[in-house]
Design a protein around this motif. Structure first.
Motif, PDB file in Angstrom:
ATOM      1  N   UNK A  98       0.217  -5.442  -0.412  1.00 29.35           N
ATOM      2  CA  UNK A  98      -0.160  -4.136  -0.608  1.00 29.35           C
ATOM      3  C   UNK A  98       0.330  -3.047   0.222  1.00 29.35           C
ATOM      4  N   UNK A  99       0.516  -1.770  -0.197  1.00 29.69           N
ATOM      5  CA  UNK A  99       0.838  -0.386   0.564  1.00 29.69           C
ATOM      6  C   UNK A  99      -0.403   0.410   0.496  1.00 29.69           C
ATOM      7  N   UNK A 100      -0.953   0.734   1.666  1.00 29.46           N
ATOM      8  CA  UNK A 100      -1.979   1.460   1.843  1.00 29.46           C
ATOM      9  C   UNK A 100      -1.566   2.635   2.602  1.00 29.46           C
ATOM     10  N   UNK A 101      -2.527   3.532   2.983  1.00 25.11           N
ATOM     11  CA  UNK A 101      -2.017   4.948   3.694  1.00 25.11           C
ATOM     12  C   UNK A 101      -2.876   5.422   4.743  1.00 25.11           C
ATOM     13  N   UNK A 102      -2.338   5.982   5.578  1.00 21.96           N
ATOM     14  CA  UNK A 102      -3.033   6.509   7.013  1.00 21.96           C
ATOM     15  C   UNK A 102      -2.297   7.690   7.350  1.00 21.96           C
ATOM     16  N   UNK A 108      -2.049  22.570   3.767  1.00 14.07           N
ATOM     17  CA  UNK A 108      -3.368  23.260   4.161  1.00 14.07           C
ATOM     18  C   UNK A 108      -4.690  22.848   3.156  1.00 14.07           C
ATOM     19  N   UNK A 109      -4.186  22.154   1.977  1.00 13.65           N
ATOM     20  CA  UNK A 109      -5.328  21.449   1.032  1.00 13.65           C
ATOM     21  C   UNK A 109      -6.061  20.358   1.566  1.00 13.65           C
ATOM     22  N   UNK A 110      -5.811  20.034   2.910  1.00 18.06           N
ATOM     23  CA  UNK A 110      -6.152  18.748   3.432  1.00 18.06           C
ATOM     24  C   UNK A 110      -5.814  17.329   2.897  1.00 18.06           C
ATOM     25  N   UNK A 111      -4.310  17.427   2.359  1.00 15.69           N
ATOM     26  CA  UNK A 111      -3.948  16.183   1.824  1.00 15.69           C
ATOM     27  C   UNK A 111      -2.505  15.779   2.382  1.00 15.69           C
ATOM     28  N   UNK A 112      -2.145  14.748   2.422  1.00 17.98           N
ATOM     29  CA  UNK A 112      -0.718  14.392   2.852  1.00 17.98           C
ATOM     30  C   UNK A 112       0.246  14.464   1.706  1.00 17.98           C
ATOM     31  N   UNK A 113       1.124  15.220   1.838  1.00 16.05           N
ATOM     32  CA  UNK A 113       2.084  15.459   0.755  1.00 16.05           C
ATOM     33  C   UNK A 113       3.493  14.783   1.093  1.00 16.05           C
ATOM     34  N   UNK A 114       4.077  13.805   0.414  1.00 13.71           N
ATOM     35  CA  UNK A 114       5.223  13.201   0.446  1.00 13.71           C
ATOM     36  C   UNK A 114       6.274  13.723  -0.476  1.00 13.71           C
ATOM     37  N   UNK A 115       7.377  14.024  -0.051  1.00 12.19           N
ATOM     38  CA  UNK A 115       8.485  14.877  -0.956  1.00 12.19           C
ATOM     39  C   UNK A 115       9.923  14.249  -0.747  1.00 12.19           C
ATOM     40  N   UNK A 116       9.878  12.934  -1.536  1.00 13.27           N
ATOM     41  CA  UNK A 116      11.231  12.286  -1.416  1.00 13.27           C
ATOM     42  C   UNK A 116      12.412  13.151  -1.601  1.00 13.27           C
ATOM     43  N   UNK A 117      13.298  12.881  -0.951  1.00 15.98           N
ATOM     44  CA  UNK A 117      14.990  13.638  -1.027  1.00 15.98           C
ATOM     45  C   UNK A 117      15.754  13.231  -2.101  1.00 15.98           C
ATOM     46  N   UNK A 118      15.475  11.846  -2.209  1.00 14.36           N
ATOM     47  CA  UNK A 118      16.271  11.201  -3.300  1.00 14.36           C
ATOM     48  C   UNK A 118      15.422  10.176  -4.034  1.00 14.36           C
ATOM     49  N   UNK A 119      15.698   9.517  -4.911  1.00 12.34           N
ATOM     50  CA  UNK A 119      14.929   8.756  -5.802  1.00 12.34           C
ATOM     51  C   UNK A 119      14.345   7.279  -5.074  1.00 12.34           C
ATOM     52  N   UNK A 120      12.986   7.083  -4.944  1.00  6.74           N
ATOM     53  CA  UNK A 120      12.540   6.126  -4.103  1.00  6.74           C
ATOM     54  C   UNK A 120      13.232   4.738  -4.642  1.00  6.74           C
ATOM     55  N   UNK A 121      13.259   3.509  -3.894  1.00  2.82           N
ATOM     56  CA  UNK A 121      13.405   2.425  -4.356  1.00  2.82           C
ATOM     57  C   UNK A 121      12.600   1.878  -5.557  1.00  2.82           C
ATOM     58  N   UNK A 122      13.131   1.316  -6.601  1.00  5.41           N
ATOM     59  CA  UNK A 122      12.377   0.688  -7.611  1.00  5.41           C
ATOM     60  C   UNK A 122      11.326  -0.607  -6.826  1.00  5.41           C
ATOM     61  N   UNK A 123      10.089  -0.651  -7.575  1.00  6.94           N
ATOM     62  CA  UNK A 123       9.364  -1.499  -6.946  1.00  6.94           C
ATOM     63  C   UNK A 123       9.743  -2.851  -7.685  1.00  6.94           C
ATOM     64  N   UNK A 124      10.197  -3.798  -6.972  1.00  8.92           N
ATOM     65  CA  UNK A 124      10.685  -5.194  -7.484  1.00  8.92           C
ATOM     66  C   UNK A 124       9.948  -6.285  -7.164  1.00  8.92           C
ATOM     67  N   UNK A 125       8.971  -6.303  -6.280  1.00 11.23           N
ATOM     68  CA  UNK A 125       8.263  -7.437  -5.897  1.00 11.23           C
ATOM     69  C   UNK A 125       6.976  -7.578  -6.731  1.00 11.23           C
ATOM     70  N   UNK A 126       6.672  -8.735  -7.567  1.00 13.24           N
ATOM     71  CA  UNK A 126       5.615  -8.997  -8.413  1.00 13.24           C
ATOM     72  C   UNK A 126       4.453  -8.775  -7.417  1.00 13.24           C
ATOM     73  N   UNK A 127       3.241  -8.515  -7.905  1.00 12.02           N
ATOM     74  CA  UNK A 127       2.069  -8.188  -7.204  1.00 12.02           C
ATOM     75  C   UNK A 127       2.045  -7.269  -5.978  1.00 12.02           C
ATOM     76  N   UNK A 128       2.779  -6.257  -6.496  1.00 10.98           N
ATOM     77  CA  UNK A 128       2.642  -4.961  -5.447  1.00 10.98           C
ATOM     78  C   UNK A 128       1.582  -3.974  -5.765  1.00 10.98           C
ATOM     79  N   UNK A 129       0.694  -3.573  -4.956  1.00  6.03           N
ATOM     80  CA  UNK A 129      -0.280  -2.576  -5.057  1.00  6.03           C
ATOM     81  C   UNK A 129      -0.004  -1.402  -4.207  1.00  6.03           C
ATOM     82  N   UNK A 130       0.165  -0.245  -4.805  1.00  2.00           N
ATOM     83  CA  UNK A 130       0.024   1.063  -3.700  1.00  2.00           C
ATOM     84  C   UNK A 130      -1.052   1.877  -4.239  1.00  2.00           C
TER      85      UNK A 130
END
Length: 375
Positions: A98-102, A108-130
């Motif tokens: 599992x990938x969780x968040x904190x 300013x909208x009270x959220x966490x913003x993630x802005x990748x600069x390049x492509x994220x790695x593909x998810x290649x592990x079976x059974x992964x939860x984001x």
């Protein structure tokens, strides 16, 4: 043994050898136990794991496979989404991860913003939860029109305002790239990835061929975390398809808001079968591309269920099954206001059916530009 030897505490040779052998066996057993302990500690990849994303940055994992999501040499260092995916990919097959968040709020909208600069790695592990619903909640609102859909009314859920938003740029072709089975994506807002419509290489979320068991739920796909209006006259927020299965099977897309894209809302193509698409609000897709639909089940795909959704305001068909193999079940949806594009190749039906053996039942179909149902 002499009296002097006894007094000095010495043992006869045979006894000394027996004691020595026992001591050697004890030392060997102790060493074996220590090695087993060290191997257990040094090989955490054999265990299920949870990695907590606590940094909105984009740095890579320091040592993928060491059991720690950290962008520094410290085991408790910053963990970015990129690093968490890399560490999860490096784990041993078979255990759920599992990938969780904190993440500290950085917007300013009270959220966490993630802005990748390049492509994220593909998810290649079976059974992964984001799972972004784990982010400490700072927004209490909901988005979506809610209400009911279909002739036999089904409740259409709203979606909680996400607390994590992933923002792409057009030069990054895919946002979250699922190349494994039994992957779950939950509770995110994601938009802005890709610059090509109707392509297997361009999407906010892509599922690769033959991978099964994907679950995409409670997300906003194609728009920001705080905006999914029921009326719209602006430009597309994503220049690609929102969710695109390039041959994935037996997945589920449920309780999402999907829209504001120049491409299709949902594409089940390349032999995608066994999908259930239910309880989604799909609107304003195909912007300036009048042959791209709310959902398209096409190119040999079939045997899918589309149930209890709202398809509204898409520039082409609300539901299309162009070149589908058939056997699709389209039941208890509301399909309204679709086919509104102005390009010469516009598709205007509420529902368009290809293939054989499909069931279209209990749908509320009205106010589309062309035919309600075209076979």
């Amino acid at each position: 043994m002499t009296q002097q030897e006894h007094a000095a505490g010495r043992l006869p040779g045979a006894v000394r050898r027996k004691v020595s052998r026992r001591a050697s066996l004890c030392r060997a057993a102790l060493m074996a136990a220590l090695w087993l302990l060290l191997l257990t500690v040094a090989a955490p990849a054999s265990l299920a794991s949870t990695f907590i994303v606590n940094d909105a940055g984009d740095a890579v994992d320091k040592s993928p496979g060491d059991g720690f999501c950290s962008t520094t040499s410290r085991s408790n260092g910053p963990c970015t989404l990129r690093a968490a995916i890399q560490e999860t990919n490096a784990r041993v097959t078979g255990a759920p991860h599992s990938i969780t968040f904190n993440i500290p709020v950085n917007d300013a909208r009270n959220i966490a913003v993630i802005t990748p600069a390049t492509a994220l790695d593909s998810i290649t592990r079976n059974g992964t939860t984001i799972d972004a619903t784990t982010q400490p909640n700072t927004n209490t609102g909901v988005l979506g029109v809610g209400g009911t859909v279909g002739v036999t009314p089904l409740f259409l859920q709203t979606v909680n305002v996400p607390d994590v938003e992933i923002v792409g740029i057009g030069s990054i072709p895919v946002g979250l790239d699922i190349q494994a089975s039994s992957v779950t994506i939950r509770g995110l807002a994601i938009y802005g990835f890709g610059n090509t419509v109707n392509s297997d290489t361009s999407a906010n979320i892509r599922i690769g061929a033959t991978f099964s068991g994907t679950v995409i739920e409670q997300n906003i796909v194609g728009s920001t975390a705080t905006s999914f209006p029921s009326t719209y006259s602006g430009s597309a927020r994503s220049q690609s398809d929102n969710i695109r299965s390039a041959g994935g099977i037996n997945g589920r897309i449920s309780n999402n808001l999907i829209g504001f894209s120049a491409g299709k809302g949902i594409q089940l193509g390349g032999g995608s079968t066994g999908w259930t698409v239910e309880n989604n609000e799909v609107r304003f897709n195909g912007i300036l591309n009048s042959n791209l639909d709310g959902i398209d089940i096409e190119n040999g795909s079939g045997s899918n269920i589309v149930r209890g959704n709202l398809f509204a305001g898409n520039e082409a068909d609300g539901i299309d099954s162009f070149s589908s193999s058939g056997n699709n079940t389209i039941i208890n949806n509301t399909v309204t206001g679709n086919g509104i594009g102005t390009a010469p190749n516009v598709e205007t039906a509420g529902i368009r059916i290809y293939g054989t053996g499909s069931t279209i039942s209990l749908n509320l179909v009205y106010a589309n530009y062309g035919a309600g149902i075209m076979v």
